[in-house]
Design an enzyme around this catalytic site. Structure first.
Site, PDB file in Angstrom:
ATOM      1  CG  HIS A 112      -1.614  -1.097   1.367  1.00 34.24           C
ATOM      2  ND1 HIS A 112      -2.770  -1.517   0.783  1.00 34.24           N
ATOM      3  CD2 HIS A 112      -1.449  -2.312   2.193  1.00 34.24           C
ATOM      4  CE1 HIS A 112      -3.331  -2.668   1.357  1.00 34.24           C
ATOM      5  NE2 HIS A 112      -2.360  -3.247   2.208  1.00 34.24           N
ATOM      6  CB  SER A 148      13.083  23.137 -14.793  1.00 33.80           C
ATOM      7  OG  SER A 148      11.972  24.362 -14.854  1.00 33.80           O
ATOM      8  CE  LYS A 177      10.851  21.037 -10.511  1.00 40.22           C
ATOM      9  NZ  LYS A 177      10.082  19.801 -10.243  1.00 40.22           N
ATOM     10  CD  GLU A 210       8.289  12.813 -14.930  1.00 38.67           C
ATOM     11  OE1 GLU A 210       8.027  13.538 -15.710  1.00 38.67           O
ATOM     12  OE2 GLU A 210       8.643  12.985 -13.753  1.00 38.67           O
TER      13      GLU A 210
END
Ligand code: ARG
Length: 464
Positions: free
Chosen positions: A156, A277, A283, A290
């Site tokens: 979980h 970024s 970043k 992704e």
């Protein structure tokens, strides 16, 4: 442009119809398979006395010169042809004249495209298998190096029990190994040659289908000519297997994204596999993971598309089946790109082992072991579970962990606790005691790793 089938027609095809109907823009990638199939067909026609030897020679030389010119860039596959079959045949006739017009004897574009697609897919299955093997090699190496790299195991997405990086990676080894077994299985089932099925009902020429099957490296000819031209099961199976590969890559990507997050900091993705970024200078984003996760959708899409295309098609060939290509090609390209990039990302990723171990230590991952300890002292498991539950609450109230409590505090909850509790619930003990095969204990893991090594080293290559 004159069509292969123009004889029966009195009017030119409407331009829009022509464009809608044509497949050259995407089936041009089958040029090699189309030529290879034609060489085998011509060879067989000559051996069966249907072509003369000089005709065969002219056809084979002509086909080889087309192949060489396409590969060198001298000849481009032009959209003015309806499909790759027309392109090859028209160019052959241009080059060698009348002998070229005999190549299509005893053949239809229906069995031709069935063959081309099967040959192409067969190579793709082998290529995906090879990439999976590379990925398994990287996973196995990380396993060997991290038998005692502790980390929390989750259920979980909540910390559950301690485990090791080797064990966590071992789960992915199993998944990608199953993916390889699927490739092998698909390859074995699909490796039959549809050439010679003709349009749907075979031909009246004395073709030797065993011979063409053998020349093209198949286990034998397919056994029903209607099925031969209308079967795309192998492609559906391949897309289903590719979807499963993507599902596995996507799950792994999701974990890496979580591990790479500022909150977790279990891993650092190499600069070469990250992006920045345009606005936020701090970043470093896990874009490859992704994108792999994101591209899973289009591969599933290809599977759904083909299943849906095939579901209402009566026997035998129908033009709907031309729709088997674009999305399937896209899926094959996508999966191979994803596998290659993912493997590179994994091979260069660094683990922050201290943070992983620290994370495994808090969050009560040793609560089950503490209950098991009490069981060892004669407490029934259900009672032990209750005692440790109360102990956890006690710790939460004081913002501490079980192993940080004094023996007095422990005894205030149960008098069964002794000095040996600390060793019994240390991270090392918690992991080392898990010794059944498949569990994270290093001795159990070593046995599994030996099995994996033998699998990667000894496997005979069925795709050769
Ligand atoms: N472009 C077609 C396909 O991809 C080739 C087969 C054409 N056969 C036919 N009877 N029109 O399926």
């Amino acid at each position: 442009m004159a069509q292969l089938w123009g004889g029966r027609f009195t009017k030119e095809t409407d331009a829009q119809v022509y464009a809608f109907n044509a497949s050259i823009d995407f089936d041009k990638r089958l040029y090699r398979q189309d030529i290879e199939g034609s060489v085998a067909h011509a060879t067989m026609l000559q051996r069966q006395g249907i072509l003369t030897e000089p005709e065969r020679q002219a056809i084979v030389d002509g086909l080889r010169s087309i192949l060489a010119d396409v590969e060198s860039g001298k000849l481009s596959i032009d959209s003015k042809y309806e499909d790759i079959h027309s392109f090859v045949e028209a160019n052959l006739i241009d080059r060698i004249g009348d002998a070229g017009k005999k190549l299509h004897t005893g053949r239809s574009r229906n069995d031709q495209v069935a063959l081309d697609m099967r040959l192409y897919t067969r190579d793709q299955v082998a290529a995906v298998d090879e990439l999976l093997k590379d990925l398994l090699g990287v996973i196995l190496q990380t396993m060997e190096e991290n038998l005692e790299t502790y980390m929390p195991g989750f259920t979980h997405l909540q910390k559950a029990q301690p485990t090791t990086l080797a064990h966590h990676y071992g789960a992915y080894f199993e998944m990608f190994k199953r993916d390889r077994l699927r490739m092998k299985d698909i390859y074995t089932r699909m490796n039959y040659c549809p050439l010679g099925a003709g349009a749907l009902a075979g031909t009246t020429y004395p073709l030797d289908r065993e011979m063409t099957a053998e020349l093209l490296g198949f286990a034998g000819p397919t056994l029903n000519s209607m099925d031969s031209v209308s079967d795309r099961d192998y492609l559906i199976e391949f897309l289903a297997a590719l979807s499963t590969v993507m599902m596995h890559l996507s799950r792994f990507s999701e974990e890496i994204i979580i591990w790479n997050s500022n909150e977790y900091q279990f891993v650092e993705i190499d600069d070469a596999y990250s992006t920045g970024s345009s606005i936020m200078p701090q970043k470093k984003n896990p874009d490859i993971a992704e994108l792999v996760r994101g591209k899973t959708g289009r591969v599933y899409g290809a599977l759904m598309s083909l299943l849906t295309t095939m579901k209402g098609i009566p026997l035998a060939y129908n033009k709907d089946m031309q729709e088997d290509k674009e999305m399937a090609f896209d899926a094959m390209d996508t999966v191979q790109d994803c596998l290659a990039l993912f493997t590179g990302m994994l091979a260069t990723m660094k683990f922050k082992k201290d943070r992983m171990a620290a994370s495994a230590m808090n969050g009560f991952t040793n609560a089950t072991d503490a209950a098991d300890y009490l069981v060892g002292k004669g407490v029934p498991f259900r009672d032990a579970h209750g005692i440790i539950g109360r102990l956890v609450l006690y710790c939460i109230d004081r913002n501490t962990s079980i192993d940080a409590l004094s023996l007095e505090e422990l005894k205030s909850i149960s008098d069964r606790f002794e000095d040996d509790i600390y060793d019994a619930i240390s991270l090392k003990t918690c992991v080392e005691k898990r010794l059944t095969i498949g569990a994270p204990g290093p001795d159990a893991m070593k046995k599994v790793i030996a099995i994996h090594k033998a699998y990667l080293e000894d496997e005979t290559d069925i795709f050769a």
